[in-house]
Scaffold this active site. Structure first.
Site, PDB file in Angstrom:
ATOM      1  N   SER A   1      21.700  59.939  -7.155  1.00 58.45           N
ATOM      2  CA  SER A   1      21.156  58.680  -7.653  1.00 58.45           C
ATOM      3  C   SER A   1      20.295  57.979  -6.600  1.00 58.45           C
ATOM      4  CB  SER A   1      22.291  57.777  -8.142  1.00 58.45           C
ATOM      5  OG  SER A   1      21.795  56.653  -8.808  1.00 58.45           O
TER       6      SER A   1
ATOM      7  N   ASP B   1      16.829  59.896  -9.844  1.00 56.07           N
ATOM      8  CA  ASP B   1      17.237  60.479 -11.127  1.00 56.07           C
ATOM      9  C   ASP B   1      16.843  59.612 -12.308  1.00 56.07           C
ATOM     10  OD1 ASP B   1      19.053  58.507 -10.475  1.00 56.07           O
ATOM     11  OD2 ASP B   1      20.807  59.595 -11.196  1.00 56.07           O
TER      12      ASP B   1
ATOM     13  N   ASP C   1      17.572  56.696 -13.559  1.00 56.87           N
ATOM     14  CA  ASP C   1      18.469  55.953 -14.440  1.00 56.87           C
ATOM     15  C   ASP C   1      18.489  54.469 -14.083  1.00 56.87           C
ATOM     16  OD1 ASP C   1      19.908  56.122 -12.077  1.00 56.87           O
ATOM     17  OD2 ASP C   1      21.753  56.868 -12.999  1.00 56.87           O
TER      18      ASP C   1
ATOM     19  N   ASP D   1      14.516  55.150  -9.554  1.00 62.76           N
ATOM     20  CA  ASP D   1      15.174  55.899  -8.489  1.00 62.76           C
ATOM     21  C   ASP D   1      15.037  57.408  -8.724  1.00 62.76           C
ATOM     22  OD1 ASP D   1      16.890  55.983 -10.658  1.00 62.76           O
ATOM     23  OD2 ASP D   1      18.713  55.749  -9.478  1.00 62.76           O
TER      24      ASP D   1
END
Length: 572
Positions: free
Chosen positions: A146, A301, A303, A299
């Protein structure tokens, strides 16, 4: 066995890759490093596992990834033949070794006779969540850490509903993982025909699902082409889907070209976390250069979405996750109501550490508000529950850490759909002669000013999680009458699912258990203390309601001082 014995056993094992052996040899005289790497095991919790990318059983590497995947495989093999045949879909982001870890996971699954769908390039968390349900797989694996620093990577497992695996299923998987004491024993079949590519149609159908969620088509058609929006994927997986959805809707977007590269070192930022204004600095610089209206950043990933807008002085201000959340909440409910499309049983979900302002907004619109522990999987569980019993219709869910989800196409936070909604929100307010910043001030004027801040206390070493939990446990034993100017009205102990008022009354909380202490303060403010589940940080959340921003800032400082005094006392 001692950490030294385990270290030596790994070093002497002929199955250890030459590069890994060389790496371990380089720390031969570093006792602290050896103890950190081999004095414990990388914990696999309800959010999967996350760690620094080096060799060792307490770290992220091919051995810990393959071991975890073998444990998942053993769990899948206990299910029915039809469930086993569904397979597992795997995605990954732009971090160090993400593609390698994904390939290793696919190879282990295939070795166990389980089909593995593997994306051919980086894809965000929400698209992995969507793919699980679209392909009908029994599980999903996402390789990502993340927003963590570049030294980290992680491994997250999703259930067949597209949400992160439930605590109950995770416990079973962990049981299988723990049985594997020989980390280097797990094998793979990297050339197996059971490893197949994810169909291209997954991308197209995902974008089509997002388009169904637009709320202001007329405003977008009128203002989208003239909107000046700057977007940075911060070297992450959001680049393709975010720019695609915006451009297909007719929204003008300018990207920060230097940050579109898949840079595993995230060399243009200190930390790839869009919660921080510094992470958006290159986007803001470009926006000032081209006189843009808004800046977005996602970010690695994709999300989480960070947003910066212009204030009344024309200066860019990076909004907090709570501010973006209440703006989206207000915008979604407003537009649904204006279109007579707000369901009678509409419901909103937020984590209990997310701004207290959501309560006032939902009450004003007559919408039910539910709270969950931190972790979007709990919001996903609410969606699943309501789809099954029909008691409520999910309209929006959010967390203070820049995570938002509208729609049920995914069961995790989705910065792609959030980017789309924020962009059309800017168009909508432009269309009716307002600004996003202006609307935020109107919200404060209507519902009262709320200042939301969180403070993180960094821990380190093998016992970091134990030490953080000990602090939280100690807080439960101390009676507190006030924090700064705020009297405590009730205390929630989420580990015991108990709420106690100052007059001694208790009630049971209908919410999943977690180790957390939450102080309800007079006037609707709160303070919450919990250990992070993904990094060694003790997190303290403040939601301070006051007559003005200046009053809130003053009250916040007084509350923070009181909390620090309390923490100092329980650590003695």
């Amino acid at each position: 066995m001692s950490y030294q014995s385990i270290y030596e056993a790994w070093l002497a094992d002929p199955r250890l890759a030459a590069a890994d052996k060389k790496e371990l040899e380089s720390i031969a005289s570093d006792e602290k490093e050896k103890e950190y790497r081999f004095g414990g095991e990388l914990e696999f919790g309800t959010a999967g596992m996350r760690g620094i990318i080096v060799c060792g059983m307490n770290m992220m590497n091919v051995y810990t990834v393959m071991r975890a995947t073998q444990g998942l495989s053993e769990y899948i093999k206990t299910l029915s033949a039809s469930d086993q045949a569904k397979g597992v879909v795997i995605s990954y982001d732009t971090r160090r070794n993400s593609r390698l870890f994904a390939e290793k996971a696919a190879g282990v699954l295939a070795k166990n006779g389980i089909k593995a769908y593997l994306f051919d390039d980086v894809h965000p968390v929400p698209m992995l969540s969507y793919a699980v349900r679209y392909l009908g797989t029994i599980a999903g694996i996402m390789i990502t850490a993340s927003h963590n620093p570049k030294e980290y990577n992680g491994y997250k497992v999703y259930g067949e509903d597209g949400a992160q695996m439930s605590p109950e299923a995770t416990k079973i998987v962990v049981g299988f993982i723990e049985k594997i004491t020989d980390y280097l024993s797990v094998t793979e079949d990297e050339k197996s025909p059971l490893i197949v590519p994810v169909p291209k149609e997954v991308d197209d159908t995902y974008i089509a699902e997002l388009k169904k969620l637009t709320l202001s088509q007329e405003a977008v058609e009128k203002c989208g082409k003239d909107l000046k929006l700057v977007y940075t994927p911060v070297h992450g997986s959001g680049y393709v889907p975010v720019t695609r959805i915006l451009r297909e809707l007719g929204i003008n977007v300018t990207v920060v070209e230097e940050q579109t590269t898949k840079d595993t070192e995230f060399s243009t930022v200190a930390v790839p976390n869009p919660e921080f204004k510094e992470t958006l600095s290159m986007g803001i610089a470009l926006a000032n250069k081209i006189h843009a209206d808004v800046v977005f950043g996602t970010d690695p990933d994709s999300d989480r979405l960070g947003v910066a807008v212009k204030n009344e002085k024309g200066e860019f201000v990076a909004l907090s996750g709570n501010q973006v959340g209440i703006l989206l909440l207000d915008y979604i409910l407003t537009r649904l109501k204006e279109e007579n499309a707000l369901p009678a049983n509409a419901a909103v979900v937020k984590s209990f550490v997310t701004t207290g302002m959501a309560k006032a907004i939902c009450a004003d619109f007559g919408v039910a508000l539910f709270e969950t522990p931190v972790g979007f999987k709990f919001i996903g569980e609410k969606i699943k529950q309501w789809e099954a019993d029909g008691s409520h219709t999910y309209v929006f869910g959010f967390e203070e850490s820049c995570g938002y989800l509208r729609g049920t196409h995914a069961r995790d936070k989705d910065a792609v759909v959030a980017s789309m909604l924020c962009a059309e929100m800017v168009c909508y307010y432009t269309y009716i002669g307002k600004t996003v910043w202006g609307r935020l001030q109107e919200i404060y004027a209507k519902y009262g000013f709320v200042l939301d801040k969180n403070v993180s206390i960094q821990y380190s070493g093998l016992n970091a999680m134990k030490e953080m939990n000990a602090v939280v446990d100690a807080l439960k034993t101390v009676s507190v009458e006030s924090f700064g100017p705020f009297k405590v009205e009730a205390v929630r102990d989420y580990s015991a699912s108990i709420r106690r008022t100052v007059d001694g009354k208790t009630e049971t909380l209908d919410i999943p258990k977690c180790n957390c202490v939450y102080y309800e303060l007079e006037g609707g403010s709160f303070i919450c203390v919990r250990p992070s589940g993904t990094e060694p940080k003790l997190k303290i959340y403040y939601s301070v309601k006051a007559a003005s921003e200046a009053d809130a800032e003053q009250a916040l400082e007084a509350a923070k001082a009181s909390v620090q005094k309390l923490l100092d006392s329980v650590k003695k």
